[in-house]
Motif scaffolding. Structure first.
Motif, PDB file in Angstrom:
ATOM      1  N   TYR A 104      -1.672   9.138  16.642  1.00 23.83           N
ATOM      2  CA  TYR A 104      -2.355   9.490  17.986  1.00 23.83           C
ATOM      3  C   TYR A 104      -2.934   8.378  18.844  1.00 23.83           C
ATOM      4  O   TYR A 104      -2.896   8.948  19.672  1.00 23.83           O
TER       5      TYR A 104
ATOM      6  N   ILE B 157     -14.182  16.385  22.695  1.00 26.86           N
ATOM      7  CA  ILE B 157     -14.111  14.896  23.597  1.00 26.86           C
ATOM      8  C   ILE B 157     -15.731  15.656  23.407  1.00 26.86           C
ATOM      9  O   ILE B 157     -15.999  16.152  24.625  1.00 26.86           O
TER      10      ILE B 157
ATOM     11  N   HIS C 286      -5.748   2.280  23.173  1.00 30.50           N
ATOM     12  CA  HIS C 286      -6.629   2.304  21.836  1.00 30.50           C
ATOM     13  C   HIS C 286      -6.389   1.603  21.113  1.00 30.50           C
ATOM     14  O   HIS C 286      -5.332   1.800  20.499  1.00 30.50           O
TER      15      HIS C 286
ATOM     16  N   THR D 124      -7.690   0.740  16.893  1.00 33.88           N
ATOM     17  CA  THR D 124      -8.682   2.796  16.169  1.00 33.88           C
ATOM     18  C   THR D 124      -9.436   1.140  14.600  1.00 33.88           C
ATOM     19  O   THR D 124      -8.012   0.837  14.667  1.00 33.88           O
TER      20      THR D 124
ATOM     21  N   LEU E 250     -13.883   2.795  18.272  1.00 38.03           N
ATOM     22  CA  LEU E 250     -12.401   2.992  18.676  1.00 38.03           C
ATOM     23  C   LEU E 250     -13.093   2.113  19.881  1.00 38.03           C
ATOM     24  O   LEU E 250     -14.033   1.827  20.623  1.00 38.03           O
TER      25      LEU E 250
ATOM     26  N   GLY F  84     -16.618   3.935  21.906  1.00 35.08           N
ATOM     27  CA  GLY F  84     -17.128   5.272  20.592  1.00 35.08           C
ATOM     28  C   GLY F  84     -16.395   4.732  19.141  1.00 35.08           C
ATOM     29  O   GLY F  84     -16.149   4.514  18.913  1.00 35.08           O
ATOM     30  N   ARG F  85     -16.770   6.348  18.473  1.00 35.06           N
ATOM     31  CA  ARG F  85     -16.204   6.587  17.455  1.00 35.06           C
ATOM     32  C   ARG F  85     -15.547   7.906  17.089  1.00 35.06           C
ATOM     33  O   ARG F  85     -15.488   9.074  17.822  1.00 35.06           O
ATOM     34  N   TYR F  86     -14.336   8.057  16.042  1.00 40.88           N
ATOM     35  CA  TYR F  86     -13.632   9.230  15.792  1.00 40.88           C
ATOM     36  C   TYR F  86     -14.461   9.826  13.899  1.00 40.88           C
ATOM     37  O   TYR F  86     -14.570   9.016  13.350  1.00 40.88           O
TER      38      TYR F  86
ATOM     39  N   ASP G 199     -13.188  13.370  11.326  1.00 39.68           N
ATOM     40  CA  ASP G 199     -12.575  13.073  11.361  1.00 39.68           C
ATOM     41  C   ASP G 199     -11.876  14.582  10.369  1.00 39.68           C
ATOM     42  O   ASP G 199     -12.926  13.546   9.203  1.00 39.68           O
TER      43      ASP G 199
ATOM     44  N   ARG H 286     -10.828  17.012  14.751  1.00 41.23           N
ATOM     45  CA  ARG H 286     -11.051  15.357  15.239  1.00 41.23           C
ATOM     46  C   ARG H 286     -12.184  15.050  16.430  1.00 41.23           C
ATOM     47  O   ARG H 286     -12.645  16.748  17.230  1.00 41.23           O
TER      48      ARG H 286
ATOM     49  N   THR I  88     -14.608  13.007  19.064  1.00 36.90           N
ATOM     50  CA  THR I  88     -14.444  12.048  20.148  1.00 36.90           C
ATOM     51  C   THR I  88     -15.759  11.387  20.439  1.00 36.90           C
ATOM     52  O   THR I  88     -16.477  12.763  21.008  1.00 36.90           O
ATOM     53  N   THR I  89     -16.367  10.798  19.800  1.00 36.23           N
ATOM     54  CA  THR I  89     -17.831  10.301  20.194  1.00 36.23           C
ATOM     55  C   THR I  89     -18.024   8.771  21.338  1.00 36.23           C
ATOM     56  O   THR I  89     -17.735   8.146  20.807  1.00 36.23           O
TER      57      THR I  89
END
Length: 136
Positions: free
Chosen positions: A24, A48, A75, A77, A96, A112-114, A116, A130, A132-133
């Motif tokens: 991704y 998102i 990006h 991760t 991330l 941020g963070r994922y 999942d 997913r 995304t924050t």
């Protein structure tokens, strides 16, 4: 379903989930929206937080096309933890950091963070959802 953070997930689950997460990021940075969409299940959701939610592969493809990078981006991760899993479903959380290259070089633009949820379909792990924050 195992939900103990202290117990590591099976190696095949870890490998499949980590591959999807890394693929991704690579596709996002290279602006390969078809590849991003293919990483989701046909009814998958990409959210998102506070920006947009895309449901289904076509909406995901179109939505990410609107975010085409204007300049080189990266990006990263990290710190992925698989929080629950079975043979065919897993949840994971990752941190991330988003970098862009400008005139002065690379700079962090946001963190941020994922969150999942992935499912194994035909032997391949794909995102069901997913989220995304971005962190302040």
């Amino acid at each position: 379903m195992n939900t103990s953070i202290g117990a590591p997930a099976e190696a095949s689950v870890v490998a499949g989930v980590q591959f999807a997460i890394a693929a991704y990021a690579q596709a996002l940075d290279a602006d390969r929206t078809d590849d991003i969409a293919a990483l989701f299940l046909p009814d998958g959701v990409a959210e998102i937080a506070g920006v947009a939610t895309f449901e289904g592969r076509e909406a995901i493809r179109e939505g990410y096309a609107a975010f085409a990078p204007a300049r080189p981006q990266l990006h990263l991760t990290a710190n992925t933890v698989i929080t629950s899993w079975t043979e065919d479903e897993a949840t994971a959380v990752s941190n991330l950091a988003f970098f862009q290259r400008g005139e002065s070089g690379w700079a962090v633009q946001l963190v941020g963070r994922y969150d999942d949820t992935l499912r194994r379909q035909d032997g391949t792990w794909r995102f069901q959802r997913r989220i995304t924050t971005f962190l302040p």
